[in-house]
Write an enzyme that holds these catalytic residues in place. Structure first.
Site, short mmCIF file in Angstrom:
data_model
loop_
_atom_site.label_atom_id
_atom_site.label_comp_id
_atom_site.label_asym_id
_atom_site.label_seq_id
_atom_site.Cartn_x
_atom_site.Cartn_y
_atom_site.Cartn_z
N SER A 100 40.56 41.46 45.41
CA SER A 100 41.79 40.69 45.57
C SER A 100 42.15 40.58 47.06
O SER A 100 41.37 40.06 47.85
CB SER A 100 42.91 41.33 44.75
OG SER A 100 44.00 40.48 44.62
N ASP A 144 40.55 34.24 35.82
CA ASP A 144 41.33 34.53 37.04
C ASP A 144 41.65 33.22 37.74
O ASP A 144 40.75 32.42 38.02
CB ASP A 144 40.51 35.44 37.95
CG ASP A 144 41.25 35.84 39.22
OD1 ASP A 144 42.46 35.54 39.34
OD2 ASP A 144 40.61 36.46 40.09
N HIS A 161 41.63 38.78 36.32
CA HIS A 161 41.69 39.39 37.64
C HIS A 161 41.75 40.92 37.54
O HIS A 161 42.60 41.48 36.86
CB HIS A 161 42.94 38.87 38.37
CG HIS A 161 42.99 39.22 39.82
ND1 HIS A 161 42.26 38.56 40.76
CD2 HIS A 161 43.71 40.15 40.49
CE1 HIS A 161 42.52 39.06 41.96
NE2 HIS A 161 43.39 40.04 41.81
#
Length: 303
Positions: A151, A245, A277
């Protein structure tokens, strides 16, 4: 606005202080974990600390190990290497890959807006190659030095790769692993547009209001003042996305851009179907998380 409130990990009080209201639990390092890994914490400067992981059996061996510097996710505003999901994952990854892992505790926004996280992360990378700790001196193979992150941490990996590519850099990287990386910019897809307000609000907390997120080279590698991807300072890149995601589109575009510019390294693309995600951190024992870890270990140990 309601979505933003739901995902906001902290409250900013009127006096300017910040109270984090979730993801504040921490785990201590372990002299010998269930996975057979030893970990410890090291302060490398007033601003930066790291948690080191090494397979316990390696401490009594002269074998040099793959070395991985890891940057946690959390939108630049939350989490740490000491959070349960990150500690548990790095512990398992160190055991599975037979690697030394340096998990970086960088400063968080909004108290410390960008580029604090980038500067702290680079300090940790330079500290690693300086072999300033006995575990690194005795066991780190800097010819097999990798950076990885998820991320926001995946975004940090990209930025560190660009810094390593500068002529004055003494950091030599074997490869980068970008897991569900946070990139942004124009030409948003429908799913990205659904999250646009949330992303922009979070970005305002992470970054000084110098330039809008669409034009910021920190998250848009195609921005006018961005360093060309051809300057990436490593030999191999693994870009990992998850089907569900909303950041998947930008991750794939990053992979395609690396292929199209004639970058001389090897780039690999991994997409996990039916997952969202950070699924590998949220449910590390599921079958797809185990497959993903095997893919990651294979990339790290490929010669």
């Amino acid at each position: 606005m309601e979505a933003f409130k739901k995902y906001s990990p902290f409250v900013v009080h009127t006096d300017g202080t910040v109270e984090r209201i979730k993801d504040t639990e921490i785990l201590q390092p372990s002299p010998f974990s269930d996975a057979g890994v030893t970990s410890k914490d090291v302060d490398i400067s007033p601003n930066v600390s790291v948690r080191l992981y090494i397979p316990h059996s390696a401490l009594s061996s002269t074998t040099k190990l793959t070395t991985l510097v890891y940057f946690h996710g959390g939108g630049f505003v939350a989490e740490s290497p000491f959070s349960p999901i990150f500690h548990t994952y790095q512990d398992a990854l160190s055991a599975k890959a037979g690697a030394i892992i340096i998990s970086v505790n960088y400063r968080l926004a909004p108290e410390h807006p960008l580029p604090a996280a980038y500067d702290d992360s680079w300090e940790a990378v330079e500290w690693t190659v300086g072999l300033s700790d006995e575990w690194l001196r005795d066991h780190a193979d800097l010819d097999r030095l990798f950076l990885a992150g998820d991320s926001a941490g995946g975004n940090i990996v990209h930025q560190m790769g660009m810094r390593a590519g500068k002529p004055a850099s003494k950091v030599r990287l074997r490869g980068l692993v970008l897991v569900h990386p946070f990139f942004w910019g124009p030409n948003l897809g429908d799913t990205e547009k659904e999250h646009k307000e949330l992303v922009e609000r979070m970005w305002k907390m992470a970054s000084p209001p110098v330039v809008g997120i669409m034009q910021c080279h920190w998250v848009n590698w195609q921005a006018e003042d961005a360093t060309p991807l051809s300057k990436l300072g490593c030999r191999q890149v693994m870009v990992c996305v998850a089907e569900l995601d909303f950041l998947k589109k930008k991750g794939r575009e990053y992979y395609e851009a690396l292929k199209e510019i004639g970058w001389e390294g090897r780039v690999q693309f991994v997409e996990t179907e039916g997952e969202g995600h950070g699924f590998h951190l949220i449910k590390p024992d599921c079958e797809k998380a185990r497959v993903f870890m095997d893919q990651l270990v294979s990339f790290l140990n490929h010669v």
